[in-house]
Design an enzyme around this catalytic site. Structure first.
Site, PDB file in Angstrom:
ATOM      1  N   ASP A  54     -16.689   3.142  -4.509  1.00  0.00           N
ATOM      2  CA  ASP A  54     -15.368   4.159  -3.962  1.00  0.00           C
ATOM      3  C   ASP A  54     -15.078   4.718  -5.348  1.00  0.00           C
ATOM      4  O   ASP A  54     -15.421   4.474  -6.538  1.00  0.00           O
ATOM      5  CB  ASP A  54     -14.303   3.030  -3.618  1.00  0.00           C
ATOM      6  CG  ASP A  54     -13.316   3.434  -2.573  1.00  0.00           C
ATOM      7  OD1 ASP A  54     -13.168   4.835  -2.640  1.00  0.00           O
ATOM      8  OD2 ASP A  54     -12.493   3.091  -1.795  1.00  0.00           O
TER       9      ASP A  54
HETATM   10  C1  BGC Z   1     -10.775   5.803  -0.846  1.00  0.00           C
HETATM   11  C2  BGC Z   1     -11.901   6.097  -0.133  1.00  0.00           C
HETATM   12  C3  BGC Z   1     -12.338   7.655  -0.049  1.00  0.00           C
HETATM   13  C4  BGC Z   1     -12.459   7.867  -1.684  1.00  0.00           C
HETATM   14  C5  BGC Z   1     -12.789   9.443  -1.903  1.00  0.00           C
HETATM   15  C6  BGC Z   1     -10.869   6.126  -2.021  1.00  0.00           C
HETATM   16  O1  BGC Z   1      -9.795   6.095  -2.898  1.00  0.00           O
HETATM   17  O2  BGC Z   1     -10.755   4.213  -0.964  1.00  0.00           O
HETATM   18  O3  BGC Z   1     -11.665   5.654   1.322  1.00  0.00           O
HETATM   19  O4  BGC Z   1     -13.348   7.786   0.723  1.00  0.00           O
HETATM   20  O5  BGC Z   1     -11.166   7.511  -2.266  1.00  0.00           O
HETATM   21  O6  BGC Z   1     -11.669  10.180  -1.652  1.00  0.00           O
END
Ligand code: BGC
Length: 769
Positions: free
Chosen positions: A294
């Protein structure tokens, strides 16, 4: 050189044709495909330098920061050097093509980039938030929504979507409950499968298919106290039984990639957790794709207390993480770690191989520009067909929580409606939480939708009635993007008086209230899950007028609606409905569609009951009725939820017969058939979700009081009756025991069938091995 590197880009039921091949043929074909891929990728790996291999593990954003404060720099130069494997944050055929050209034309080995994005509940045509989608209990519609999203995303140059989010959530304080399918592990698995199939189609090489990225692996929804990014700690049995099944279902459906979560799992952050990313995901479940972290989750292991950036990056790679999102820990430290023998060449090669394989499976080596076709943008994005599918799908997501005196549906002619509330004439809040490429200006407000459906047939007396909230601190936090929540310059009592005046002139009140777009989603935990105070004050003032009051509720989570349930005449839960919001709401308010959605997350009476979910354990002192002392209950509130899992009404009514079983004693792998007759006892045609639960009252571990095992959605004309049967095999009796062995134990089982998890008819069987 060009605007996409220098400027920040401002963020901002098609049944799939399944080609049925005889099994042997299909697997032989995929073996040949795999062999071809191996030859290709191995050949490429041989040509790559260490830096180029590490570059493939680097995922950067070149858009505005969406969910973190870090943005990558020097992206263009890095792409040319082969120091980037994928990008996210931009979309558009021309835009992505320009960036792809930098990699394909200017990098030494011409390796294409993979373009990802948070396409969560639609790309341009926005569908209801996932919690709303799950309330449809209709896998074909869910699959169709994912397919339309894939079609739009590929028309705009994307090949990878950060979805489905399959985290089980039992705590509505957590804002990301909106992004998942609720609290049930089996049901969550059904939705996960439908989403993966909708995105990936029959082949990821198809022009309208994208690779799914299943997130957040794992257990992210178990955050303590519902506070975002908080610690998760649970027993292995609970993980396996209640939290892991949807991820596993997504692997079984062939998901191409996974995203590791921010939280800890058994004390080790998921992103550096070898047990999770390798032993479980790859060895036990047989996952063959790649795992991305993530957003800056590798770096965040420093704050978790696992060491400095070099240490945590090495830990993540060794654990089985293949791609590092945004933080560039891999890019900046893996070479050094290899020189210092903290990681091996094999570990780098393996991660690089998995990323290259993903690009191969997507057909990017055959055609890096495969989905960068400007012509498709004008035909496939926000098309009339996509919008009309969205309207249809959206109607199915609404849940009728209350409908006294058959107040709904409303008549299309000859009545006056007080349309009040801060969400009534509002486009901004129609789309919901995760709409990177969605444009709220394209959405239909409730007011507009009503006009579209009834024209001049009814008189609308509109008043805003209140602000969404007046809490300045709260508003500051909600406004992480410009102008998300604004305050009306009119004094609160003036707004309120206008709503009361409108109501006094009208036959019925339709109050459109609840949460605004930024009240749920990432980093949107709430400790108080009531409708915000100014809106509630408006409802209280209106309820004193003695007129029928219909609440159209916007919410990214279950809310506490005890007062509303007592005082409103009807409540229609519309979640955050997406682009076609107003049209779909009007279709349901005026009876063009009879609502049939059912909630997939329990609605508590009070935050004090959280976590509250239907498949809980019994405890040693269960409370059912009678004296309360020394039983598992509260002094000040009932144990019962306000609305149980699976609950939802219809404009018609359904009667259930008793459950009939074809036998009451069974042995081994026999099949039990459980049957009910469901009758439409009302005056309108309607759909009903018939739900099957099973309890296992005696086992080697304490089991949940009941578990959902199947459902059928049926349509009945007034007076019509249908026999609904469920085939039950020992597979549905299995659970994880203390050795984590997945098996069933002989004994008594209680089969329950009904309209929701609390309202069922039951019959018992004895099943021996
Ligand atoms: C979120 C994810 C997301 C990623 C990219 C993160 O903060 O937890 O769900 O896909 O950002 O935007």
């Amino acid at each position: 050189m060009n605007k996409y590197f220098s400027a920040r880009i401002i963020a901002r039921v098609i049944p799939l044709c399944v080609v049925l091949l005889p099994f042997g043929k299909a697997s032989a074909q995929s073996q040949t495909e795999d062999a071809k891929m191996n030859v290709f990728v191995s050949g490429l790996l041989k040509k790559m330098t260490l830096d180029e291999k590490i570059g493939q593990l680097n995922l950067v954003t070149i858009g505005a920061p969406t969910t973190g404060s870090v943005v990558n720099k020097g992206v263009e130069e890095k792409i040319k050097k082969g120091a980037i494997g994928g990008v996210f944050g931009i979309w558009g055929a021309a835009q992505t093509k320009e960036v792809q050209e930098a990699a394909v034309k200017n990098s030494r080995l011409h390796i294409p980039l993979i373009f990802g994005l948070d396409v969560i509940h639609g790309h341009r045509t926005i569908f209801p938030i996932p919690l709303g989608m799950s309330a449809t209990w209709d896998m074909d519609l869910i699959k169709q929504s994912a397919h339309i999203a894939a079609k739009e995303a590929t028309a705009e140059g994307l090949s990878w979507v950060f979805s489905p989010m399959v985290d089980i959530a039992r705590d509505p304080r957590w804002g990301r409950i909106s992004e998942g399918s609720g609290e049930d592990p089996w049901y969550g698995g059904q939705v996960a499968k439908a989403m993966v199939q909708g995105y990936q189609g029959t082949s990821m090489k198809n022009a309208d298919a994208v690779m799914a990225c299943v997130k957040h692996f794992a257990l992210y929804g178990g955050a303590e106290a519902g506070r975002e990014y908080n610690t998760v700690d649970m027993s292995r049995i609970k993980m396996y039984q209640d939290y892991l099944p949807p991820y596993k279902a997504a692997v079984d459906a062939g998901a191409g990639s996974f995203m590791s979560s921010f939280n800890t799992v058994d004390g080790v952050p998921a992103t550096g957790n070898q047990w999770l990313l390798t032993d479980l995901l790859r060895k036990q479940w047989g996952f063959k794709g790649f795992v991305v972290s993530d957003y800056t989750a590798v770096n965040e292991m420093e704050a978790h207390g696992l060491g400095d950036l070099q240490m945590v990056s090495a830990l993540a790679l060794k654990a089985g993480l293949d791609m590092d999102m945004v933080g560039e820990g891999f890019l900046t430290t893996l070479k050094k770690s290899l020189q210092e023998k903290k990681i091996t060449q094999l570990e780098i090669d393996q991660a690089c191989r998995r990323v290259l394989e993903a690009k191969y499976k997507l057909g990017l080596f055959d055609n890096p520009y495969k989905s960068m076709d400007v012509a498709r943008e004008s035909t496939d994005v926000l098309s009339v067909a996509n919008r009309s599918a969205a309207r249809e799908i959206t109607k199915h997501s609404f849940v009728l929580l209350k409908n006294d005196n058959q107040t709904l549906p409303l008549k299309k002619t000859g009545m006056s409606i007080a349309l009040v509330g801060p969400l009534a004439n509002n486009q901004r809040d129609m789309l919901g939480t995760w709409v990177v490429a969605g444009d709220w200006e394209k959405s239909i407000s409730v007011m507009q939708g009503i006009k579209n459906v009834v024209g001049d047939g009814v008189t609308i007396n509109y008043a805003k009635g209140s602000n969404i909230t007046e809490d300045a601190e709260f508003i500051k936090r909600l406004n992480f993007g410009p102008g998300m929540v604004s305050i009306d310059p009119k004094p609160a009592d003036e707004l309120l008086k206008e709503a009361v005046d409108a109501a006094n002139k009208s036959d019925v009140i339709v109050a459109v209230v609840g949460e605004s777009q930024s009240m749920s989603g990432e980093s949107s935990s709430r400790s108080d899950i009531d409708i915000p105070e100014p809106q509630k004050n408006m409802l209280k003032a209106l309820s004193k007028l003695g007129k029928p009051m219909v609440i159209v509720l916007f919410n990214g989570r279950p809310l506490t609606l005890t007062w509303e349930n007592e005082h409103a005449t009807a409540i229609l839960d519309v979640w955050a409905p997406g682009t076609e919001a107003g049209n779909a709401i009007a279709d349901v308010l005026f009876g063009d569609y009879n609502p049939a959605g059912k909630i997939t997350a329990t609605f508590p009476r009070s935050v004090g009951q959280i976590p509250i979910y239907y498949n809980h354990k019994n405890t040693g002192r269960p409370y059912s009725s009678g004296p309360t002392k020394f039983k598992s209950n509260y002094l000040d509130i009932s144990n019962e939820p306000l609305y149980p899992f699976g609950y939802g009404l219809s404009y018609t009514t359904f009667g259930y017969s008793d459950v009939k079983l074809n036998k009451t004693t069974l042995k081994g792998n026999e099949t039990l058939t459980a049957t009910v007759t469901v009758t439409n006892t009302g005056k309108l045609a309607g759909e009903e979700v018939v739900q099957l639960y099973i309890s296992d009252p005696v086992a080697s571990i304490s089991r949940s009081v009941k578990e959902l095992k199947n459902f059928k959605k049926i349509k009945l004309q007034p007076g019509e009756a249908k026999v609904v049967s469920f085939a039950i095999t020992p597979e549905q009796l299995k659970f994880y025991n203390t050795q984590l062995k997945y098996d069933w134990e002989p004994g008594k089982f209680v089969v329950q069938i009904g309209t929701n998890s609390s309202d069922t008819h039951s019959a018992s069987v004895w099943w021996t091995k």
